[in-house]
Design a protein around this motif. Structure first.
Motif, PDB file in Angstrom:
ATOM      1  N   ARG A 279       0.827  -1.202   0.000  1.00  0.00           N
ATOM      2  CA  ARG A 279       0.000   0.000   0.000  1.00  0.00           C
ATOM      3  C   ARG A 279       0.863   1.254   0.000  1.00  0.00           C
ATOM      4  NH1 ARG A 279      -3.609  -2.465   4.602  1.00  0.00           N
ATOM      5  NH2 ARG A 279      -3.942  -0.319   5.310  1.00  0.00           N
ATOM      6  N   SER A 280       1.914   1.202  -0.828  1.00  0.00           N
ATOM      7  CA  SER A 280       2.793   2.366  -0.912  1.00  0.00           C
ATOM      8  C   SER A 280       2.063   3.586  -1.473  1.00  0.00           C
ATOM      9  CB  SER A 280       4.022   2.045  -1.772  1.00  0.00           C
ATOM     10  OG  SER A 280       3.635   1.575  -3.052  1.00  0.00           O
ATOM     11  N   GLY A 281       1.037   3.343  -2.322  1.00  0.00           N
ATOM     12  CA  GLY A 281       0.247   4.456  -2.836  1.00  0.00           C
ATOM     13  C   GLY A 281      -0.498   5.179  -1.723  1.00  0.00           C
ATOM     14  N   GLU A 282      -1.015   4.415  -0.761  1.00  0.00           N
ATOM     15  CA  GLU A 282      -1.709   5.038   0.371  1.00  0.00           C
ATOM     16  C   GLU A 282      -0.724   5.795   1.264  1.00  0.00           C
ATOM     17  OE1 GLU A 282      -4.072   2.166   2.411  1.00  0.00           O
ATOM     18  OE2 GLU A 282      -5.053   1.490   0.570  1.00  0.00           O
ATOM     19  N   PHE A 283       0.500   5.303   1.323  1.00  0.00           N
ATOM     20  CA  PHE A 283       1.550   6.023   2.050  1.00  0.00           C
ATOM     21  C   PHE A 283       1.717   7.423   1.462  1.00  0.00           C
ATOM     22  CE2 PHE A 283       6.262   6.846   2.195  1.00  0.00           C
ATOM     23  CZ  PHE A 283       6.337   7.155   3.537  1.00  0.00           C
ATOM     24  N   GLU A 284       1.719   7.489   0.143  1.00  0.00           N
ATOM     25  CA  GLU A 284       1.803   8.801  -0.514  1.00  0.00           C
ATOM     26  C   GLU A 284       0.580   9.655  -0.197  1.00  0.00           C
ATOM     27  OE1 GLU A 284       4.335   8.586  -4.512  1.00  0.00           O
ATOM     28  OE2 GLU A 284       2.580   7.277  -4.594  1.00  0.00           O
ATOM     29  N   GLN A 285      -0.620   9.028  -0.176  1.00  0.00           N
ATOM     30  CA  GLN A 285      -1.827   9.779   0.153  1.00  0.00           C
ATOM     31  C   GLN A 285      -1.762  10.360   1.560  1.00  0.00           C
ATOM     32  OE1 GLN A 285      -4.608   6.405  -1.260  1.00  0.00           O
ATOM     33  NE2 GLN A 285      -5.869   8.240  -1.391  1.00  0.00           N
ATOM     34  N   ARG A 286      -1.290   9.564   2.507  1.00  0.00           N
ATOM     35  CA  ARG A 286      -1.206  10.060   3.873  1.00  0.00           C
ATOM     36  C   ARG A 286      -0.214  11.216   3.979  1.00  0.00           C
ATOM     37  NH1 ARG A 286      -1.072   4.617   5.323  1.00  0.00           N
ATOM     38  NH2 ARG A 286       1.065   4.799   6.096  1.00  0.00           N
ATOM     39  N   LEU A 287       0.888  11.113   3.232  1.00  0.00           N
ATOM     40  CA  LEU A 287       1.848  12.217   3.228  1.00  0.00           C
ATOM     41  C   LEU A 287       1.238  13.470   2.609  1.00  0.00           C
ATOM     42  CD1 LEU A 287       5.159  10.389   2.249  1.00  0.00           C
ATOM     43  CD2 LEU A 287       4.490  11.240   4.497  1.00  0.00           C
ATOM     44  N   GLY A 288       0.239  13.265   1.736  1.00  0.00           N
ATOM     45  CA  GLY A 288      -0.462  14.389   1.131  1.00  0.00           C
ATOM     46  C   GLY A 288      -1.580  14.948   1.976  1.00  0.00           C
ATOM     47  N   GLY A 289      -1.815  14.340   3.146  1.00  0.00           N
ATOM     48  CA  GLY A 289      -2.802  14.904   4.066  1.00  0.00           C
ATOM     49  C   GLY A 289      -4.000  14.039   4.359  1.00  0.00           C
ATOM     50  N   ALA A 290      -4.191  12.947   3.618  1.00  0.00           N
ATOM     51  CA  ALA A 290      -5.342  12.080   3.874  1.00  0.00           C
ATOM     52  C   ALA A 290      -5.145  11.327   5.181  1.00  0.00           C
ATOM     53  CB  ALA A 290      -5.532  11.096   2.724  1.00  0.00           C
ATOM     54  N   THR A 291      -6.225  11.130   5.938  1.00  0.00           N
ATOM     55  CA  THR A 291      -6.138  10.376   7.185  1.00  0.00           C
ATOM     56  C   THR A 291      -6.377   8.902   6.917  1.00  0.00           C
ATOM     57  OG1 THR A 291      -8.485  10.542   7.744  1.00  0.00           O
ATOM     58  CG2 THR A 291      -7.064  12.362   8.436  1.00  0.00           C
ATOM     59  N   TYR A 292      -5.962   8.084   7.881  1.00  0.00           N
ATOM     60  CA  TYR A 292      -6.190   6.638   7.787  1.00  0.00           C
ATOM     61  C   TYR A 292      -7.673   6.341   7.657  1.00  0.00           C
ATOM     62  CZ  TYR A 292      -5.953   1.690   9.139  1.00  0.00           C
ATOM     63  OH  TYR A 292      -6.069   0.321   9.176  1.00  0.00           O
ATOM     64  N   GLU A 293      -8.510   7.043   8.433  1.00  0.00           N
ATOM     65  CA  GLU A 293      -9.952   6.815   8.376  1.00  0.00           C
ATOM     66  C   GLU A 293     -10.526   7.182   7.020  1.00  0.00           C
ATOM     67  OE1 GLU A 293      -8.293   8.338  10.729  1.00  0.00           O
ATOM     68  OE2 GLU A 293      -9.037   7.835  12.737  1.00  0.00           O
ATOM     69  N   GLU A 294     -10.065   8.292   6.437  1.00  0.00           N
ATOM     70  CA  GLU A 294     -10.553   8.722   5.125  1.00  0.00           C
ATOM     71  C   GLU A 294     -10.200   7.700   4.044  1.00  0.00           C
ATOM     72  OE1 GLU A 294     -10.296  13.577   5.777  1.00  0.00           O
ATOM     73  OE2 GLU A 294      -8.614  12.483   4.873  1.00  0.00           O
ATOM     74  N   ILE A 295      -8.992   7.192   4.094  1.00  0.00           N
ATOM     75  CA  ILE A 295      -8.564   6.188   3.108  1.00  0.00           C
ATOM     76  C   ILE A 295      -9.394   4.920   3.250  1.00  0.00           C
ATOM     77  CG2 ILE A 295      -6.645   4.684   2.451  1.00  0.00           C
ATOM     78  CD1 ILE A 295      -4.774   7.033   3.196  1.00  0.00           C
ATOM     79  N   ALA A 296      -9.628   4.491   4.484  1.00  0.00           N
ATOM     80  CA  ALA A 296     -10.417   3.280   4.723  1.00  0.00           C
ATOM     81  C   ALA A 296     -11.845   3.434   4.215  1.00  0.00           C
ATOM     82  CB  ALA A 296     -10.419   2.942   6.207  1.00  0.00           C
TER      83      ALA A 296
END
Length: 403
Positions: A79-96
């Motif tokens: 889930r390296s793509g989600e790692f990038e999303q979190r670095l961009g400001g998305a929260t774990y809950e938002e991604i889930a």
């Protein structure tokens, strides 16, 4: 005294609780027979023996083999793509909630063959072994249907046979809601607690039962149903508790006499007291804390005050803790949570064994326990918490055999 192997010219961090830090023996020796320690102590007190092999360690330090008591080692994809999303400001809950997170790993895991899952997990395991690990707990929870959950657990058992480590498995059926049950939550909970757990137990694939108790995952009522079923099968329980909020997870774990409550960043003093009374180990997971950039640390002072044992683990997983190093986990536990180096090493040995129900088998250098050992190129045990990324392991022994 009969012995298969003598290990000597070494210093021992036995991790047996005593007045001596680390349970240290400055000039030590260990006798091993049939995979178990039959004597350990100062070399000057070494009993008469006949050992087939003698290993001279040149003054190196020997600790119990490290124990990673909380991993999600088997999974498909990453889930390296989600790692990038979190670095961009998305929260774990938002991604889930957007269909990512655990559910994205479910898709990849279901599509992967058993051989593919085994091969990828073995790559991650090599990182753990290179940092002294000899025992690993492996959870299911990325399958979330009968076929894929059993597939994950079979791979975990295979790792225990072929991977050069001891493995304990945990069934984590209540990890996330699979997409096909998004509109029928009760049906999935019934399936996870009923048919899937029963099949895993019948095929001897499960050593403990785990669950994720959070508002974005499963309720205390649902987890209670799972734990009641585990109790009826004679299986111990563990719990992902109070990671993102105070959901009463620690108290729930205590109510069922759980081996451990893991994460516990938001656990209150009431929950800590319940854990202490029930003997529940707090498993600290600094890798997830780091990767999620959390700001509320576990209540370490309360754990110390009330006598709650603290373990340390990698939480190796594709989303929130892509960490495959136990020495890094030890370092992070010290830097982020302010554990002492001795507490952190105890957390990766003695207390991790306690969190897996293996306290009588591994985690200390003591007569009668398995000869699972790690040999280090260090001058003092605190270096295991001090260095981040430096290769320090000289050798591992699993059941007395060099590995």
């Amino acid at each position: 005294m009969k012995a298969d192997r003598l290990i000597t010219e070494c210093r021992l961090a036995t991790m047996v609780q005593s007045d001596e830090p680390y349970g240290a023996v400055e000039d030590g020796a260990i006798l091993i027979h049939h995979g178990k320690i039959v004597w350990a102590g100062p070399r000057g007190e070494l009993p008469k023996h006949k050992a087939a092999e003698t290993d001279l360690l040149g003054g190196r330090w020997v600790t119990p083999g490290l124990i990673d008591c909380h991993t999600h080692l088997v999974f498909g994809g990453d889930r390296s793509g989600e790692f990038e999303q979190r670095l961009g400001g998305a929260t774990y809950e938002e991604i889930a909630k957007a269909g990512g997170g655990i559910v994205s790993s479910v898709r990849a895991t279901r599509e992967a063959s058993e051989d593919d899952l085994f091969d990828s997990a073995m790559g991650r395991l090599e990182g753990l072994k290179a940092t002294g690990v000899t025992t690993v707990e492996i959870k299911s929870g990325y399958g979330l249907d009968m076929e894929a959950e059993l597939k994950m657990l079979r791979v975990a058992r295979r790792i225990g046979k072929e991977g050069g480590v001891r493995v304990r498995t945990s069934y984590l059926g209540l990890h996330a809601l699979p997409p096909e049950h998004r509109d029928d939550r009760d049906a999935y909970v019934d399936l996870a607690i009923g048919d899937i757990l029963t099949a895993a137990h019948d095929h001897d694939l499960v050593d403990a039962v785990d669950a994720y108790c959070e508002p974005i995952a499963f309720t205390t009522a649902e987890v209670s149903r799972l734990f009641e079923r585990a109790r009826s099968l004679g299986l111990p329980v563990r719990l992902h508790a109070d990671q993102l909020s105070d959901g009463g997870g620690a108290a729930l774990a205590a109510r069922y006499g759980a081996l451990s409550a893991d994460h516990v960043e938001h656990t209150t003093e009431e929950g800590v007291k319940a854990m202490a009374q029930a003997g529940v180990v707090a498993v600290l997971l600094p890798g997830a804390y780091l990767m999620l950039r959390e700001t509320q640390a576990p209540p370490i002072a309360l754990f110390r005050q009330h006598g709650v044992k603290m373990a340390v683990a990698s939480d190796c997983n594709p989303g929130t803790s892509p960490l495959a190093s136990m020495t890094a986990a030890i370092n992070l536990a010290c830097v982020q949570f302010r554990l002492t180096p001795e507490e952190a090493l105890a957390g990766a040995t003695r207390e991790a064994a306690r969190a897996l129900g293996l306290y009588a088998d591994v985690g200390r250098i003591r007569k009668g326990l398995a000869a699972d050992l790690a040999v280090w190129d260090i001058d003092r045990p605190a270096e295991l918490a001090y260095w981040l990324g430096k290769p320090m392991l000289h050798a591992r022994y699993v059941g007395g055999d060099p590995s």
